[in-house]
Design a protein around this motif. Structure first.
Motif, PDB file in Angstrom:
ATOM      1  N   ASP A 146       0.449  -1.214   0.102  1.00 15.82           N
ATOM      2  CA  ASP A 146       0.109  -0.308  -0.080  1.00 15.82           C
ATOM      3  C   ASP A 146       1.072   1.390   0.326  1.00 15.82           C
ATOM      4  OD1 ASP A 146       0.653   1.405   3.052  1.00 15.82           O
ATOM      5  OD2 ASP A 146      -0.229  -1.159   3.120  1.00 15.82           O
ATOM      6  N   PRO A 147       0.160   2.358  -0.516  1.00 14.95           N
ATOM      7  CA  PRO A 147       1.204   3.298   0.111  1.00 14.95           C
ATOM      8  C   PRO A 147       1.633   4.128   1.061  1.00 14.95           C
ATOM      9  CG  PRO A 147      -1.097   3.376  -1.923  1.00 14.95           C
ATOM     10  CD  PRO A 147      -1.188   2.867  -0.771  1.00 14.95           C
ATOM     11  N   PHE A 148       1.105   4.034   2.106  1.00 15.84           N
ATOM     12  CA  PHE A 148       1.684   3.960   3.558  1.00 15.84           C
ATOM     13  C   PHE A 148       2.656   3.965   3.355  1.00 15.84           C
ATOM     14  CE2 PHE A 148      -3.543   4.841   2.958  1.00 15.84           C
ATOM     15  CZ  PHE A 148      -3.147   5.490   2.928  1.00 15.84           C
ATOM     16  N   ALA A 149       2.765   2.154   3.875  1.00 14.92           N
ATOM     17  CA  ALA A 149       4.052   1.466   3.816  1.00 14.92           C
ATOM     18  C   ALA A 149       5.249   1.785   3.098  1.00 14.92           C
ATOM     19  CB  ALA A 149       3.885   0.347   3.636  1.00 14.92           C
ATOM     20  N   TYR A 150       4.880   1.902   1.378  1.00 15.30           N
ATOM     21  CA  TYR A 150       5.590   2.598   1.246  1.00 15.30           C
ATOM     22  C   TYR A 150       6.447   4.032   0.724  1.00 15.30           C
ATOM     23  CZ  TYR A 150       7.082   5.041  -3.892  1.00 15.30           C
ATOM     24  OH  TYR A 150       7.221   5.427  -4.698  1.00 15.30           O
ATOM     25  N   ALA A 151       5.965   5.317   1.462  1.00 19.74           N
ATOM     26  CA  ALA A 151       5.568   6.132   2.142  1.00 19.74           C
ATOM     27  C   ALA A 151       6.766   6.236   3.415  1.00 19.74           C
ATOM     28  CB  ALA A 151       4.912   6.984   2.449  1.00 19.74           C
ATOM     29  N   ALA A 152       5.897   5.481   4.353  1.00 20.74           N
ATOM     30  CA  ALA A 152       7.442   5.250   5.384  1.00 20.74           C
ATOM     31  C   ALA A 152       8.166   4.615   5.238  1.00 20.74           C
ATOM     32  CB  ALA A 152       5.886   4.298   6.234  1.00 20.74           C
ATOM     33  N   PHE A 153       9.117   3.752   4.539  1.00 16.94           N
ATOM     34  CA  PHE A 153       9.932   2.552   3.731  1.00 16.94           C
ATOM     35  C   PHE A 153      10.808   4.159   3.387  1.00 16.94           C
ATOM     36  CE2 PHE A 153      12.846   0.685   1.786  1.00 16.94           C
ATOM     37  CZ  PHE A 153      14.058  -0.132   3.101  1.00 16.94           C
ATOM     38  N   LEU A 154      10.526   4.952   2.392  1.00 13.51           N
ATOM     39  CA  LEU A 154      11.712   5.393   1.604  1.00 13.51           C
ATOM     40  C   LEU A 154      11.603   6.627   2.746  1.00 13.51           C
ATOM     41  CD1 LEU A 154       9.131   7.221  -1.747  1.00 13.51           C
ATOM     42  CD2 LEU A 154      10.768   4.810  -1.253  1.00 13.51           C
ATOM     43  N   LEU A 155      11.199   7.050   3.599  1.00 13.84           N
ATOM     44  CA  LEU A 155      11.004   8.299   4.900  1.00 13.84           C
ATOM     45  C   LEU A 155      11.720   7.980   5.775  1.00 13.84           C
ATOM     46  CD1 LEU A 155       7.760   9.292   5.523  1.00 13.84           C
ATOM     47  CD2 LEU A 155       8.763  10.828   4.987  1.00 13.84           C
ATOM     48  N   PHE A 156      12.216   6.570   5.480  1.00 10.04           N
ATOM     49  CA  PHE A 156      13.797   5.744   6.623  1.00 10.04           C
ATOM     50  C   PHE A 156      14.599   6.353   5.866  1.00 10.04           C
ATOM     51  CE2 PHE A 156      11.450   2.254   9.029  1.00 10.04           C
ATOM     52  CZ  PHE A 156      10.838   3.164   9.503  1.00 10.04           C
ATOM     53  N   GLY A 157      14.657   6.113   4.543  1.00 13.01           N
ATOM     54  CA  GLY A 157      15.641   6.194   3.730  1.00 13.01           C
ATOM     55  C   GLY A 157      16.208   7.875   3.345  1.00 13.01           C
ATOM     56  N   ILE A 158      15.453   8.294   3.280  1.00 16.87           N
ATOM     57  CA  ILE A 158      15.122   9.905   3.874  1.00 16.87           C
ATOM     58  C   ILE A 158      16.363  10.523   5.042  1.00 16.87           C
ATOM     59  CG2 ILE A 158      14.240  12.387   3.893  1.00 16.87           C
ATOM     60  CD1 ILE A 158      12.273  11.106   1.863  1.00 16.87           C
ATOM     61  N   GLY A 159      15.954   9.902   5.769  1.00 21.69           N
ATOM     62  CA  GLY A 159      16.168  10.095   6.528  1.00 21.69           C
ATOM     63  C   GLY A 159      17.787   9.616   7.520  1.00 21.69           C
ATOM     64  N   VAL A 160      18.288   8.691   6.451  1.00 18.23           N
ATOM     65  CA  VAL A 160      19.287   7.598   5.896  1.00 18.23           C
ATOM     66  C   VAL A 160      20.415   9.091   5.595  1.00 18.23           C
ATOM     67  CG1 VAL A 160      20.983   6.313   5.949  1.00 18.23           C
ATOM     68  CG2 VAL A 160      18.878   5.617   6.823  1.00 18.23           C
ATOM     69  N   LEU A 161      20.150   9.460   4.593  1.00 15.38           N
ATOM     70  CA  LEU A 161      20.549  10.479   3.758  1.00 15.38           C
ATOM     71  C   LEU A 161      20.811  11.968   4.626  1.00 15.38           C
ATOM     72  CD1 LEU A 161      18.496  10.227   0.296  1.00 15.38           C
ATOM     73  CD2 LEU A 161      21.138   9.171   1.009  1.00 15.38           C
ATOM     74  N   MET A 162      19.729  11.977   5.537  1.00 18.21           N
ATOM     75  CA  MET A 162      19.990  13.198   6.208  1.00 18.21           C
ATOM     76  C   MET A 162      20.710  13.646   7.692  1.00 18.21           C
ATOM     77  SD  MET A 162      15.832  15.107   6.297  1.00 18.21           S
ATOM     78  CE  MET A 162      16.620  16.254   6.678  1.00 18.21           C
ATOM     79  N   PHE A 163      21.076  12.393   8.223  1.00 17.65           N
ATOM     80  CA  PHE A 163      21.948  12.860   9.434  1.00 17.65           C
ATOM     81  C   PHE A 163      22.795  11.864   9.598  1.00 17.65           C
ATOM     82  CE2 PHE A 163      17.259  13.241  10.404  1.00 17.65           C
ATOM     83  CZ  PHE A 163      17.091  14.701  10.949  1.00 17.65           C
ATOM     84  N   ARG A 216      26.920  14.928   2.001  1.00 15.70           N
ATOM     85  CA  ARG A 216      26.355  15.409   1.128  1.00 15.70           C
ATOM     86  C   ARG A 216      27.595  15.192  -0.168  1.00 15.70           C
ATOM     87  NH1 ARG A 216      23.954  15.174   4.295  1.00 15.70           N
ATOM     88  NH2 ARG A 216      22.545  16.539   5.854  1.00 15.70           N
ATOM     89  N   GLY A 217      26.648  14.320  -1.137  1.00 20.70           N
ATOM     90  CA  GLY A 217      27.553  14.390  -2.139  1.00 20.70           C
ATOM     91  C   GLY A 217      26.691  14.567  -3.454  1.00 20.70           C
ATOM     92  N   ALA A 218      26.921  14.302  -5.007  1.00 23.20           N
ATOM     93  CA  ALA A 218      25.977  13.873  -5.969  1.00 23.20           C
ATOM     94  C   ALA A 218      25.731  12.810  -5.969  1.00 23.20           C
ATOM     95  CB  ALA A 218      26.796  13.515  -7.499  1.00 23.20           C
ATOM     96  N   VAL A 231      24.191  11.226  -2.719  1.00 20.78           N
ATOM     97  CA  VAL A 231      23.403  11.311  -1.957  1.00 20.78           C
ATOM     98  C   VAL A 231      22.317  12.092  -2.822  1.00 20.78           C
ATOM     99  CG1 VAL A 231      23.208  12.561  -0.095  1.00 20.78           C
ATOM    100  CG2 VAL A 231      25.059  11.043   0.033  1.00 20.78           C
ATOM    101  N   TRP A 232      22.704  13.631  -3.282  1.00 19.86           N
ATOM    102  CA  TRP A 232      21.370  14.113  -4.092  1.00 19.86           C
ATOM    103  C   TRP A 232      20.415  13.769  -5.030  1.00 19.86           C
ATOM    104  CZ3 TRP A 232      20.581  18.381  -1.151  1.00 19.86           C
ATOM    105  CH2 TRP A 232      20.672  19.303  -0.536  1.00 19.86           C
ATOM    106  N   ALA A 233      20.631  13.107  -5.698  1.00 19.22           N
ATOM    107  CA  ALA A 233      20.073  12.006  -6.773  1.00 19.22           C
ATOM    108  C   ALA A 233      19.509  10.856  -5.937  1.00 19.22           C
ATOM    109  CB  ALA A 233      21.188  11.054  -7.563  1.00 19.22           C
ATOM    110  N   ALA A 234      20.294  10.952  -4.704  1.00 18.89           N
ATOM    111  CA  ALA A 234      19.275   9.881  -4.327  1.00 18.89           C
ATOM    112  C   ALA A 234      18.453   9.907  -3.859  1.00 18.89           C
ATOM    113  CB  ALA A 234      20.171   8.677  -2.950  1.00 18.89           C
TER     114      ALA A 234
END
Length: 494
Positions: A217-234, A238-240, A242-245
């Motif tokens: 479902d879209p909700f589990a999908y969004a939650a997992f993508l937010l995990f990935g975004i959290g890894v990128l942010m914290f 920063r690099g090409a 990371v920005w592309a991902a």
């Protein structure tokens, strides 16, 4: 003379026992072929999981992250039996954790262990009454992610395991986001032609497909993508790449049309400002409280203004099947409050001790698979909610992790659950203040889980709860090992 390294006796005994069990089952399968190859494969996977979590936890955890992210789609393309793989891996991880606790005395935080024990005890005793199939499903759904949290706290090589796990999260999130964008590009009919179902995964809003990637479902999908975004942010520099991902994940997140994701992103930005020293914790807490108050009041005032959503479903006919689009009103928070009230009942005892594990929510659905008033497969959660409000369902879903907990084990259980998350938050914040990147990642994952649970029963959701709590445990273990290493280096220097 070179000192001889010895493995713990408990580990040797565990491996011998697993090997003996494999031999016995293979022998029994030869005499009783009806067992089937699936059981043997399941046992071998269990043995491999136990050995992997004990000997190469970094590889095993990374593989688990990718496998759990792919299982929902593998069930569509390969078969429903793939779903059982997650239970085998979880049992293997818990078995490895028990071996580590017994043989190496690697124990989790005492307060976390007590809180988890109390929660599981409340679910097992079930003060609301009743022990049947639904109760067993409810206990399983809450026990697996909580036990994975404990496993994450005791795994060996936590710093290395944490690095590998975060790399796997980013890779799996990029794959899921790319697949979600492809789904949106080809449209709902092509996605259904691939094997997905209107009654399960495929949902639309204002005639737009809500991307769900490799998930159900879209909700589990969004939650997992937010995990990935959290890894990128914290975590990552920063690099090409990371920005592309990050751009790929944000684009995939946008086409899920999950409104709670915006709130989680705001929380991530707040944590990032605190980390960089631009905003004090007190200022951010006041701003967050005011923002939540404005959002809640606004939704309550505008709750009467109903939006329109739709879902296309398959309707069997004498000539095969036809597709029809069902439109319904989205009653926003007012509707959710009515559904929660219907799910929890009016009895004070039910609110304090719960209606009983598995009486409402996911466990009840898993136990019966008949949640809709008529036949014809699964129904979108929003339609189930509308049917609940019309009195067409015997058991109404509790679409909030907090309210689902109250429905299962009452306010008493919710207090224990909040105490567990408070302890996780304290440990994560303490590590973050000391400069640990793992502590900041743990805070981001906690924020994602806690906010996602406002509108979804995400404390038992697969794979976000499973992976989220496992990674939080590993992050805290990594931060603890990092702190111990720094203290040893400081003491050696002095």
């Amino acid at each position: 003379m070179r000192a001889e390294t010895r493995r713990p006796l408990g580990l040797d005994l565990a491996l011998v026992a697993l090997g003996a069990a494999t031999i016995l089952l293979v022998t029994y399968a030869a005499a009783a072929p009806q067992i089937g190859l699936a059981v043997l494969l399941g046992l071998w996977l269990y043995v491999a999981a136990v050995a992997g979590f004990l000997r190469v936890p970094h590889v095993t955890v990374a593989a688990t992250v990718v496998l759990f992210a792919l299982i929902p789609s593998l069930k569509v393309f390969v078969g429903d039996w793939v779903g059982a793989l997650k239970d085998v891996v979880v049992v293997g991880a818990v078995s490895a954790g028990i071996v580590l606790c017994v043989s190496e005395r690697r124990l989790p935080d005492r307060r976390i262990l007590i809180a988890v024990g109390l929660l599981l005890g409340l679910y097992v005793v079930n003060l609301g009454g009743g022990h049947g199939v639904a109760w067993a499903q409810g206990v399983r759904l809450i026990a697996e992610p909580l036990l994975l949290l404990l496993v994450g706290l005791v795994l060996p090589q936590p710093r290395r395991t944490f690095r590998w796990a975060l790399g796997a999260v980013v890779a799996a999130a990029c794959l899921a986001a790319a697949f979600g964008l492809l789904q949106h590009a080809v449209g709902k009919w092509t996605v259904v032609h691939w094997g997905y179902s209107f009654s399960k995964q495929v949902r639309t809003t204002n005639h737009h497909l809500r991307s769900f990637g490799t998930f159900d479902d879209p909700f589990a999908y969004a939650a997992f993508l937010l995990f990935g975004i959290g890894v990128l942010m914290f975590w990552l520099r920063r690099g090409a790449l990371v920005w592309a991902a990050g751009a790929l994940m944000l684009a995939g997140l946008a086409f899920s049309y999950v409104r709670t994701a915006a709130l989680v992103l705001v929380a991530f930005i707040g944590l990032l400002l605190i980390r960089r020293g631009h905003v004090s914790v007190r200022t951010l807490a006041i701003a967050a409280t005011a923002l939540v108050a404005v959002v809640v009041v606004g939704v309550l005032v505008l709750g009467g203004a109903q939006g329109t959503q739709s879902i296309t479903r398959s309707v069997p006919t004498s000539h095969g099947a036809r597709f029809e689009t069902v439109r319904f009103h989205n009653v926003v928070l007012n509707g959710r409050l009515s559904a929660w009230k219907a799910a929890l009942g009016n009895s004070p005892r039910g609110w304090i001790l719960g209606r009983g594990v598995g009486k409402v929510g996911t466990a009840a659905e898993r136990a019966t698979y008949t949640v809709e008033p008529s036949s014809g497969g699964g129904v979108d959660p929003a339609i189930r909610q509308a049917a609940c409000l019309r009195g067409q369902l015997k058991s109404c879903p509790a679409d909030s992790g907090y309210l689902a907990t109250v429905a299962d084990i009452g306010i008493v259980g919710l207090v224990v659950l909040l105490a567990l998350f408070a302890r996780l938050f304290v440990l994560s914040a303490r590590a973050a203040v000391q400069g640990s990147g793992a502590g900041w990642v743990a805070l981001a994952f906690l924020a994602g889980l806690l906010l996602d649970a406002l509108t979804r029963a995400s404390f038992t959701g697969f794979p976000t709860a499973f992976l989220g709590l496992l990674l939080i445990g590993i992050a805290l273990a990594s931060a603890r090992e990092e702190g111990e290493s720094e203290r040893l280096a400081t003491s050696s220097a002095t």
